[in-house]
Design a protein around this motif. Structure first.
Motif, PDB file in Angstrom:
ATOM      1  N   ALA A 248       0.843  -1.198   0.000  1.00 49.13           N
ATOM      2  CA  ALA A 248       0.000   0.000   0.000  1.00 49.13           C
ATOM      3  C   ALA A 248       0.875   1.244   0.000  1.00 49.13           C
ATOM      4  O   ALA A 248       1.895   1.303   0.685  1.00 49.13           O
ATOM      5  CB  ALA A 248      -0.899   0.006   1.229  1.00 49.13           C
ATOM      6  N   LEU A 249       0.444   2.247  -0.760  1.00 45.48           N
ATOM      7  CA  LEU A 249       1.129   3.535  -0.801  1.00 45.48           C
ATOM      8  C   LEU A 249       0.217   4.577  -0.164  1.00 45.48           C
ATOM      9  O   LEU A 249      -0.935   4.742  -0.580  1.00 45.48           O
ATOM     10  CB  LEU A 249       1.450   3.935  -2.240  1.00 45.48           C
ATOM     11  CG  LEU A 249       2.156   5.282  -2.425  1.00 45.48           C
ATOM     12  CD1 LEU A 249       3.524   5.282  -1.734  1.00 45.48           C
ATOM     13  CD2 LEU A 249       2.309   5.606  -3.901  1.00 45.48           C
ATOM     14  N   VAL A 250       0.732   5.253   0.864  1.00 44.00           N
ATOM     15  CA  VAL A 250      -0.014   6.286   1.575  1.00 44.00           C
ATOM     16  C   VAL A 250       0.552   7.643   1.164  1.00 44.00           C
ATOM     17  O   VAL A 250       1.729   7.924   1.392  1.00 44.00           O
ATOM     18  CB  VAL A 250       0.094   6.093   3.104  1.00 44.00           C
ATOM     19  CG1 VAL A 250      -0.625   7.210   3.844  1.00 44.00           C
ATOM     20  CG2 VAL A 250      -0.454   4.730   3.516  1.00 44.00           C
ATOM     21  N   VAL A 251      -0.295   8.483   0.539  1.00 44.06           N
ATOM     22  CA  VAL A 251       0.141   9.772   0.008  1.00 44.06           C
ATOM     23  C   VAL A 251      -0.595  10.883   0.752  1.00 44.06           C
ATOM     24  O   VAL A 251      -1.810  11.030   0.634  1.00 44.06           O
ATOM     25  CB  VAL A 251      -0.154   9.879  -1.505  1.00 44.06           C
ATOM     26  CG1 VAL A 251       0.434  11.169  -2.069  1.00 44.06           C
ATOM     27  CG2 VAL A 251       0.384   8.660  -2.254  1.00 44.06           C
TER      28      VAL A 251
ATOM     29  N   THR B  96      -9.646  12.794   3.051  1.00 46.61           N
ATOM     30  CA  THR B  96      -9.473  14.235   2.928  1.00 46.61           C
ATOM     31  C   THR B  96     -10.374  15.002   3.887  1.00 46.61           C
ATOM     32  O   THR B  96     -11.320  14.447   4.435  1.00 46.61           O
ATOM     33  CB  THR B  96      -9.770  14.665   1.472  1.00 46.61           C
ATOM     34  OG1 THR B  96      -9.569  16.059   1.328  1.00 46.61           O
ATOM     35  CG2 THR B  96     -11.198  14.309   1.065  1.00 46.61           C
ATOM     36  N   THR B  97     -10.082  16.274   4.046  1.00 44.73           N
ATOM     37  CA  THR B  97     -10.960  17.151   4.833  1.00 44.73           C
ATOM     38  C   THR B  97     -12.086  17.713   3.974  1.00 44.73           C
ATOM     39  O   THR B  97     -13.008  18.328   4.492  1.00 44.73           O
ATOM     40  CB  THR B  97     -10.164  18.334   5.427  1.00 44.73           C
ATOM     41  OG1 THR B  97      -9.530  19.029   4.352  1.00 44.73           O
ATOM     42  CG2 THR B  97      -9.137  17.856   6.432  1.00 44.73           C
TER      43      THR B  97
ATOM     44  N   ASP C 259      -1.862  17.558  -6.518  1.00 45.21           N
ATOM     45  CA  ASP C 259      -2.916  17.187  -5.577  1.00 45.21           C
ATOM     46  C   ASP C 259      -3.414  15.767  -5.857  1.00 45.21           C
ATOM     47  O   ASP C 259      -3.042  15.128  -6.846  1.00 45.21           O
ATOM     48  CB  ASP C 259      -4.063  18.209  -5.599  1.00 45.21           C
ATOM     49  CG  ASP C 259      -4.853  18.226  -6.900  1.00 45.21           C
ATOM     50  OD1 ASP C 259      -5.008  17.172  -7.549  1.00 45.21           O
ATOM     51  OD2 ASP C 259      -5.341  19.310  -7.262  1.00 45.21           O
ATOM     52  N   GLY C 260      -4.250  15.286  -4.968  1.00 41.68           N
ATOM     53  CA  GLY C 260      -4.731  13.916  -5.059  1.00 41.68           C
ATOM     54  C   GLY C 260      -5.599  13.641  -6.268  1.00 41.68           C
ATOM     55  O   GLY C 260      -5.592  12.530  -6.803  1.00 41.68           O
ATOM     56  N   LEU C 261      -6.342  14.642  -6.732  1.00 43.94           N
ATOM     57  CA  LEU C 261      -7.180  14.437  -7.913  1.00 43.94           C
ATOM     58  C   LEU C 261      -6.336  14.216  -9.159  1.00 43.94           C
ATOM     59  O   LEU C 261      -6.631  13.336  -9.982  1.00 43.94           O
ATOM     60  CB  LEU C 261      -8.137  15.617  -8.105  1.00 43.94           C
ATOM     61  CG  LEU C 261      -9.173  15.805  -6.984  1.00 43.94           C
ATOM     62  CD1 LEU C 261      -9.996  17.060  -7.226  1.00 43.94           C
ATOM     63  CD2 LEU C 261     -10.055  14.582  -6.826  1.00 43.94           C
ATOM     64  N   LYS C 262      -5.268  14.986  -9.304  1.00 43.88           N
ATOM     65  CA  LYS C 262      -4.354  14.782 -10.436  1.00 43.88           C
ATOM     66  C   LYS C 262      -3.673  13.417 -10.329  1.00 43.88           C
ATOM     67  O   LYS C 262      -3.477  12.731 -11.332  1.00 43.88           O
ATOM     68  CB  LYS C 262      -3.306  15.892 -10.497  1.00 43.88           C
ATOM     69  CG  LYS C 262      -3.875  17.204 -10.974  1.00 43.88           C
ATOM     70  CD  LYS C 262      -2.797  18.256 -11.102  1.00 43.88           C
ATOM     71  CE  LYS C 262      -3.421  19.582 -11.513  1.00 43.88           C
ATOM     72  NZ  LYS C 262      -2.808  20.719 -10.893  1.00 43.88           N
ATOM     73  N   LEU C 263      -3.336  13.035  -9.096  1.00 46.26           N
ATOM     74  CA  LEU C 263      -2.710  11.728  -8.886  1.00 46.26           C
ATOM     75  C   LEU C 263      -3.670  10.614  -9.324  1.00 46.26           C
ATOM     76  O   LEU C 263      -3.257   9.687 -10.032  1.00 46.26           O
ATOM     77  CB  LEU C 263      -2.321  11.549  -7.412  1.00 46.26           C
ATOM     78  CG  LEU C 263      -1.724  10.188  -7.050  1.00 46.26           C
ATOM     79  CD1 LEU C 263      -0.428   9.932  -7.816  1.00 46.26           C
ATOM     80  CD2 LEU C 263      -1.479  10.115  -5.544  1.00 46.26           C
TER      81      LEU C 263
ATOM     82  N   THR D 273      -4.850   8.340  -0.608  1.00 50.29           N
ATOM     83  CA  THR D 273      -4.346   9.675  -0.905  1.00 50.29           C
ATOM     84  C   THR D 273      -5.233  10.778  -0.347  1.00 50.29           C
ATOM     85  O   THR D 273      -6.449  10.639  -0.270  1.00 50.29           O
ATOM     86  CB  THR D 273      -4.158   9.887  -2.428  1.00 50.29           C
ATOM     87  OG1 THR D 273      -3.558  11.158  -2.662  1.00 50.29           O
ATOM     88  CG2 THR D 273      -5.472   9.810  -3.183  1.00 50.29           C
ATOM     89  N   ASP D 274      -4.595  11.856   0.025  1.00 53.35           N
ATOM     90  CA  ASP D 274      -5.265  13.093   0.399  1.00 53.35           C
ATOM     91  C   ASP D 274      -5.584  13.821  -0.911  1.00 53.35           C
ATOM     92  O   ASP D 274      -5.104  13.430  -1.978  1.00 53.35           O
ATOM     93  CB  ASP D 274      -4.308  13.925   1.268  1.00 53.35           C
ATOM     94  CG  ASP D 274      -4.957  15.136   1.899  1.00 53.35           C
ATOM     95  OD1 ASP D 274      -6.197  15.255   1.843  1.00 53.35           O
ATOM     96  OD2 ASP D 274      -4.230  15.977   2.454  1.00 53.35           O
TER      97      ASP D 274
END
Length: 127
Positions: free
Chosen positions: A7-10, A87-88, A64-68, A56-57
């Motif tokens: 798992a990758l935590v970003v 995310t918040t 950002d996470g959406l681009k990721l 991802t956040d």
């Protein structure tokens, strides 16, 4: 379980990365975690290694996470890998945008470890 899961935590918050990694590691010794402090570093790690799960956040510097998510879903090797957004951002529009890009789940911070664990178990069909 004999299969190893990576798992990758970003997340740009080290405290949040540590918290999520701890929650994941408590699922079992078969789950190995790695971390990245923003989407750009996450994408680099994804191109260099093999991961079975991404958390991802959304709000992070550089990428950002959406681009990721968009980049991950455009890569053949990662087209079906579960992506959990944590995310918040609690607005319905943010959730819908992330899910439309290919997120598998969307959790709003603060999130309890058990919720993260249950979400991951469901996505990886571990129940």
């Amino acid at each position: 379980m004999t299969q190893q899961i990576r798992a990758l935590v970003v997340d740009d918050s080290q405290a949040m990365r540590r918290s999520l990694m701890y929650a994941l590691q408590r699922l079992g010794s078969w789950l190995h975690t790695d971390e990245a402090q923003d989407g750009a570093e996450g994408l680099k790690k994804l191109t260099l290694g093999r991961y079975d799960l991404v958390l991802t956040d959304i709000n992070m510097p550089l990428m950002d996470g959406l681009k990721l998510i968009r980049h991950i879903r455009q890569t053949d090797a990662y087209r079906t890998v579960p992506i959990v957004v944590i995310t918040t951002e609690s607005a319905v529009e943010d959730r819908e945008r992330a899910m439309a890009l290919g997120a598998s789940a969307y959790l709003v911070k603060p999130v309890q470890s058990k919720v993260v664990q249950d979400t991951v178990k469901g996505l990886l069909r571990l129940e």
